[in-house]
Enzyme design. Structure first.
Site, short mmCIF file in Angstrom:
data_model
loop_
_atom_site.label_atom_id
_atom_site.label_comp_id
_atom_site.label_asym_id
_atom_site.label_seq_id
_atom_site.Cartn_x
_atom_site.Cartn_y
_atom_site.Cartn_z
N SER A 135 -9.76 9.52 -3.21
CA SER A 135 -9.86 10.93 -2.80
C SER A 135 -9.61 11.90 -3.96
O SER A 135 -9.01 12.96 -3.75
CB SER A 135 -8.93 11.23 -1.62
OG SER A 135 -9.35 10.49 -0.48
N HIS B 278 -13.58 -3.97 -5.74
CA HIS B 278 -13.33 -2.73 -4.99
C HIS B 278 -12.78 -3.10 -3.61
O HIS B 278 -13.17 -4.11 -3.02
CB HIS B 278 -14.65 -1.94 -4.86
CG HIS B 278 -14.45 -0.55 -4.35
ND1 HIS B 278 -14.25 -0.29 -3.02
CD2 HIS B 278 -14.39 0.64 -4.99
CE1 HIS B 278 -14.08 1.02 -2.86
NE2 HIS B 278 -14.16 1.60 -4.05
N LYS C 43 -21.46 4.12 -4.28
CA LYS C 43 -21.45 3.19 -3.13
C LYS C 43 -22.88 2.98 -2.62
O LYS C 43 -23.82 2.98 -3.42
CB LYS C 43 -20.52 3.70 -2.04
CG LYS C 43 -19.15 4.12 -2.57
CD LYS C 43 -18.13 4.32 -1.50
CE LYS C 43 -16.88 4.91 -2.11
NZ LYS C 43 -15.70 4.71 -1.29
N GLU D 196 -6.36 1.85 -7.16
CA GLU D 196 -6.93 2.57 -6.01
C GLU D 196 -6.15 2.21 -4.75
O GLU D 196 -6.45 1.19 -4.11
CB GLU D 196 -8.39 2.19 -5.82
CG GLU D 196 -9.28 2.53 -6.98
CD GLU D 196 -10.72 2.77 -6.52
OE1 GLU D 196 -11.20 3.89 -6.69
OE2 GLU D 196 -11.31 1.84 -5.96
N GLY E 6 -11.54 7.34 0.40
CA GLY E 6 -12.43 7.91 1.41
C GLY E 6 -11.69 8.55 2.57
O GLY E 6 -12.29 8.88 3.59
N ASN F 246 -18.55 6.36 -8.40
CA ASN F 246 -19.00 5.22 -7.60
C ASN F 246 -19.81 5.76 -6.42
O ASN F 246 -19.25 6.30 -5.48
CB ASN F 246 -17.77 4.44 -7.10
CG ASN F 246 -18.14 3.32 -6.16
OD1 ASN F 246 -19.31 2.93 -6.07
ND2 ASN F 246 -17.16 2.81 -5.43
N GLU G 102 -13.43 -2.08 -0.78
CA GLU G 102 -14.45 -2.25 0.27
C GLU G 102 -15.06 -3.65 0.20
O GLU G 102 -15.44 -4.23 1.22
CB GLU G 102 -15.51 -1.15 0.14
CG GLU G 102 -14.95 0.19 0.61
CD GLU G 102 -15.58 1.40 -0.04
OE1 GLU G 102 -16.65 1.28 -0.66
OE2 GLU G 102 -14.99 2.49 0.06
C1 PEP Z 1 -13.92 4.76 -4.53
O1 PEP Z 1 -14.94 4.51 -3.93
O2 PEP Z 1 -13.52 4.00 -5.43
C2 PEP Z 1 -13.16 5.95 -4.16
C3 PEP Z 1 -12.06 6.20 -4.80
O3 PEP Z 1 -13.69 6.74 -3.16
P1 PEP Z 1 -13.18 8.23 -2.75
O4 PEP Z 1 -13.09 9.01 -4.04
O5 PEP Z 1 -14.24 8.75 -1.86
O6 PEP Z 1 -11.85 8.10 -2.11
#
Ligand code: PEP
Length: 260
Positions: free
Chosen positions: A215, A98, A13, A170, A176, A11, A100
């Site tokens: 992460s 997501h 973003k 998630e 992040g 992803n 976000e």
């Molecule tokens: C994500 O954007 O779905 C995500 C898991 O980001 P990160 O791997 O940076 O934590």
């Protein structure tokens, strides 16, 4: 039942111009080689780069994903992009719900469900993101949160519809932040999600892929990806460099294949 083929999806973003996206997509495509026999791999660039990247990926097993869609096929919805448009441009997957989008744009489970229906109608595979906040985990509400997100998004879905989607667990506190769930914490949540799907949709739950996201990095990927109910990863930050993304894909192979 056939074993579930893991899905690793990057992803990106709101990162990468068209030129930068082409560079990164090309690097991943060129290095993928035989890895894609065992692992399905997708990248989700921003909307602006989808068409160019789709052309670059023609003939390659590397799949294209979008980061969101709207639920209507077309119309007066300024700023929105439909699932049909994403299919037309060459997408296979679309990431929905997501955290976000939930946090910054007020996206609710019902909207995620409408988008997932639209994606399935258009021939896309929705990747439905769910996950608890740190406060919810600390309060012992993790499973309640996952349950309500699944019930909200999948209300009225048939087992056939559920067979066509991917769930991404998630935990919000891990996205992040550099703070990853332990393999045990993640496995417990994934087993809960699968059990919930089984209760509501029956046997199809065994074939639904449940990705972990939060992460994931080359040094923690293998421990997570070897858990029995973890069928791949949704990768944010570490998907923005070809090498770290490829290392995560490599970590997805069974241990006896790691030397190849
Ligand atoms: C994500 O954007 O779905 C995500 C898991 O980001 P990160 O791997 O940076 O934590």
């Amino acid at each position: 039942m056939a074993p579930r083929r893991p899905l690793i999806c990057g992803n990106w973003k709101m990162h990468r111009t068209v030129g930068q996206a082409l560079e990164l997509a090309t690097a991943v495509r060129n290095a993928l080689g035989g890895l894609s026999r065992e692992v399905e791999v997708a990248i989700a660039p921003p909307f602006t780069a989808l068409y160019a990247v789709a052309r670059r990926l023609q003939g390659s097993p590397l799949r294209l994903a979008a980061q969101d869609c709207f639920w209507e096929p077309e119309g007066a919805f300024t700023g929105e992009v439909s699932a049909e448009m994403l299919r037309d441009v060459g997408c296979t997957y679309v990431i929905l719900g997501h955290s976000e989008r939930r946090q910054h744009f007020g996206e609710l489970d019902a909207a995620v469900g409408l988008k997932a229906r639209a994606a399935l109608r258009a021939g896309l595979c929705p990747i439905i993101c769910i996950g608890e906040t740190l406060a919810e985990r600390d309060a012992g509400e993790t499973y309640g949160r996952l349950k309500s997100q699944l019930e909200g998004a999948l209300a009225g879905f048939s087992p056939d519809m559920v067979a066509g989607l991917v769930v991404a667990y998630e935990p919000v506190w891990a996205i992040g932040t550099g703070r990853v769930a332990t393999p045990q914490q993640a496995q417990e949540a994934h087993a809960f999600v699968r059990q919930h799907l089984h209760q509501h949709f029956g046997e199809v739950a065994q074939s639904v892929r449940i990705q972990y996201g939060g992460s994931v990095k080359p040094d923690n990927a293998a421990g997570l990806l070897r858990q029995p109910d973890i069928d791949g990863a949704l990768v944010g930050g570490a998907s923005l460099q070809a090498e770290s993304f490829l290392d995560i894909i490599r970590a997805c192979r069974p241990p006896d294949r790691e030397a190849t």
